[in-house]
Design an enzyme around this catalytic site. Structure first.
Site, PDB file in Angstrom:
ATOM      1  N   GLU A  52      -6.075   9.425   9.755  1.00 21.81           N
ATOM      2  CA  GLU A  52      -4.711   9.367  10.291  1.00 21.81           C
ATOM      3  C   GLU A  52      -4.565  10.218  11.550  1.00 21.81           C
ATOM      4  O   GLU A  52      -3.730   9.942  12.404  1.00 21.81           O
ATOM      5  CB  GLU A  52      -3.704   9.752   9.195  1.00 21.81           C
ATOM      6  CG  GLU A  52      -3.701   8.677   8.115  1.00 21.81           C
ATOM      7  CD  GLU A  52      -2.607   8.789   7.081  1.00 21.81           C
ATOM      8  OE1 GLU A  52      -1.811   9.746   7.144  1.00 21.81           O
ATOM      9  OE2 GLU A  52      -2.566   7.910   6.194  1.00 21.81           O
ATOM     10  N   ASP A  92       0.867  -1.175   0.000  1.00 18.09           N
ATOM     11  CA  ASP A  92       0.000   0.000   0.000  1.00 18.09           C
ATOM     12  C   ASP A  92       0.901   1.220   0.000  1.00 18.09           C
ATOM     13  O   ASP A  92       2.105   1.127   0.265  1.00 18.09           O
ATOM     14  CB  ASP A  92      -0.894  -0.017   1.251  1.00 18.09           C
ATOM     15  CG  ASP A  92      -1.783   1.217   1.336  1.00 18.09           C
ATOM     16  OD1 ASP A  92      -2.467   1.525   0.349  1.00 18.09           O
ATOM     17  OD2 ASP A  92      -1.771   1.917   2.380  1.00 18.09           O
ATOM     18  N   CYS A  95      -3.922  -0.964  -1.955  1.00 16.84           N
ATOM     19  CA  CYS A  95      -4.208   0.446  -2.234  1.00 16.84           C
ATOM     20  C   CYS A  95      -5.209   0.579  -3.402  1.00 16.84           C
ATOM     21  O   CYS A  95      -4.977   0.043  -4.488  1.00 16.84           O
ATOM     22  CB  CYS A  95      -2.898   1.135  -2.592  1.00 16.84           C
ATOM     23  SG  CYS A  95      -3.067   2.886  -2.916  1.00 16.84           S
ATOM     24  N   CYS A 104     -11.325   3.243  -0.659  1.00 13.65           N
ATOM     25  CA  CYS A 104     -10.030   3.732  -0.173  1.00 13.65           C
ATOM     26  C   CYS A 104      -9.711   2.950   1.094  1.00 13.65           C
ATOM     27  O   CYS A 104     -10.613   2.647   1.884  1.00 13.65           O
ATOM     28  CB  CYS A 104     -10.108   5.224   0.130  1.00 13.65           C
ATOM     29  SG  CYS A 104      -8.615   5.898   0.897  1.00 13.65           S
TER      30      CYS A 104
HETATM   31  N1  DGL Z   1      -4.045   3.911   0.154  1.00 14.83           N
HETATM   32  C1  DGL Z   1      -4.680   4.955  -0.605  1.00 14.83           C
HETATM   33  C2  DGL Z   1      -5.906   4.383  -1.326  1.00 14.83           C
HETATM   34  O1  DGL Z   1      -6.491   3.395  -0.929  1.00 14.83           O
HETATM   35  C3  DGL Z   1      -5.058   6.145   0.259  1.00 14.83           C
HETATM   36  C4  DGL Z   1      -3.880   6.956   0.745  1.00 14.83           C
HETATM   37  C5  DGL Z   1      -3.089   7.604  -0.389  1.00 14.83           C
HETATM   38  O2  DGL Z   1      -3.583   8.577  -1.019  1.00 14.83           O
HETATM   39  O3  DGL Z   1      -1.989   7.151  -0.641  1.00 14.83           O
HETATM   40  O4  DGL Z   1      -6.312   4.917  -2.328  1.00 14.83           O
END
Ligand code: DGL
Length: 270
Positions: A150, A8, A71, A182
């Protein structure tokens, strides 16, 4: 048996690891979070593809048997391209989430929320149309949700007000199903559900991808079943690597994984 590799852009992919551990407790997992280069959600397609290839090369050094892209931004932007570069099976979150949403919707109106990159790519929309071209999709980027999670702002007036603003288009189009597209959004499930109402089904793509991984490993004969049926079985080993700031990752990890993460190793060769 070799481990499953998961990567990720940062810490959010631990929502996928949490589901993998729940559904596949005997599997060893190697996780890589690209904390030096997070966030991916605002980066260009070319950059996300380049970072993803580097992340996969890192996981391959750990001899993973399978790669799960946790991700959503990577799964949207890079998956079709990166899949062609590697022999190892790679699965992302888009197809499992889209399939479940098409299955869940009764009025054929589905909402998608994600980073700017995920929404711009139209990956969920395209995939939903593959499953059922009659489904109408409303897609909305919710970039403030990642920093809220976060910072630990999972409830309260501020996050509810922002959620109301972001989710307004869904009330206008009357969606009955929304994909949490997300890694971070499953942690905001309560607020999102409160804003959209109990009749809207939320699809957790982390949960769906873990179901998919389980299915593929089982079909390919790759499941680690060393513990099956034995009382003193050994649960899987989980190793965590990041490209920067292991303390930050450790501090946030428990929120996403539901248990503390120690021994996070920093690597500098990605
Ligand atoms: N891990 C990203 C996603 O699922 C969210 C955080 C980012 O923008 O890197 O799209």
């Amino acid at each position: 048996m070799k481990p499953i590799g998961v990567f990720d852009s940062g810490v959010g992919g631990l929502t996928v690891v949490k589901e993998l551990i729940r559904q596949l407790p005997y599997e060893d997992i190697v996780y890589f979070g690209d904390t030096a280069r997070v966030p991916y959600g605002i980066k260009s397609k070319e950059t996300v593809i380049r970072f993803s290839i580097e992340n996969i090369l890192f996981l391959l050094k750990h001899e993973v048997k399978f790669i799960c892209v946790a991700c959503n931004t990577v799964s949207s932007f890079a998956l079709p391209e990166i899949k062609n570069h590697f022999r190892v099976p790679i699965v992302g979150v888009i197809t499992p989430g889209a399939r479940e949403a098409v299955y869940a919707t009764r009025n054929k109106r589905v909402g998608v929320i994600g980073t700017k990159g995920t929404i711009k790519s139209c990956a969920y929309e395209d995939e939903i149309k593959q499953f059922d071209p009659k489904v109408k999709v409303t897609a909305v980027a919710c970039p403030l949700f990642v920093p809220f999670v976060e910072e630990g702002w999972l409830t309260g007036n501020v996050v509810t007000t922002v959620a109301k603003q972001y989710l307004k288009p869904f009330q206008e189009t009357g969606v009955d199903t929304v994909i949490l597209g997300c890694t971070h959004y499953p942690l905001l499930k309560n607020v999102i559900s409160e804003v959209l109402g109990k009749n809207v089904t939320l699809i957790d793509s982390a949960k769906q991808v873990a179901i998919e991984v389980n299915k593929i490993l089982s079909n390919e004969g790759l499941l680690n079943e060393r513990g099956k049926g034995k009382p003193a079985c050994r649960l899987g080993r989980h190793d965590f690597f990041v490209s920067d700031n292991p303390e930050w990752f450790s501090n946030l990890a428990e929120r996403f994984l539901g248990e503390p993460v120690k021994n996070v190793k920093k690597v500098s060769n990605v």
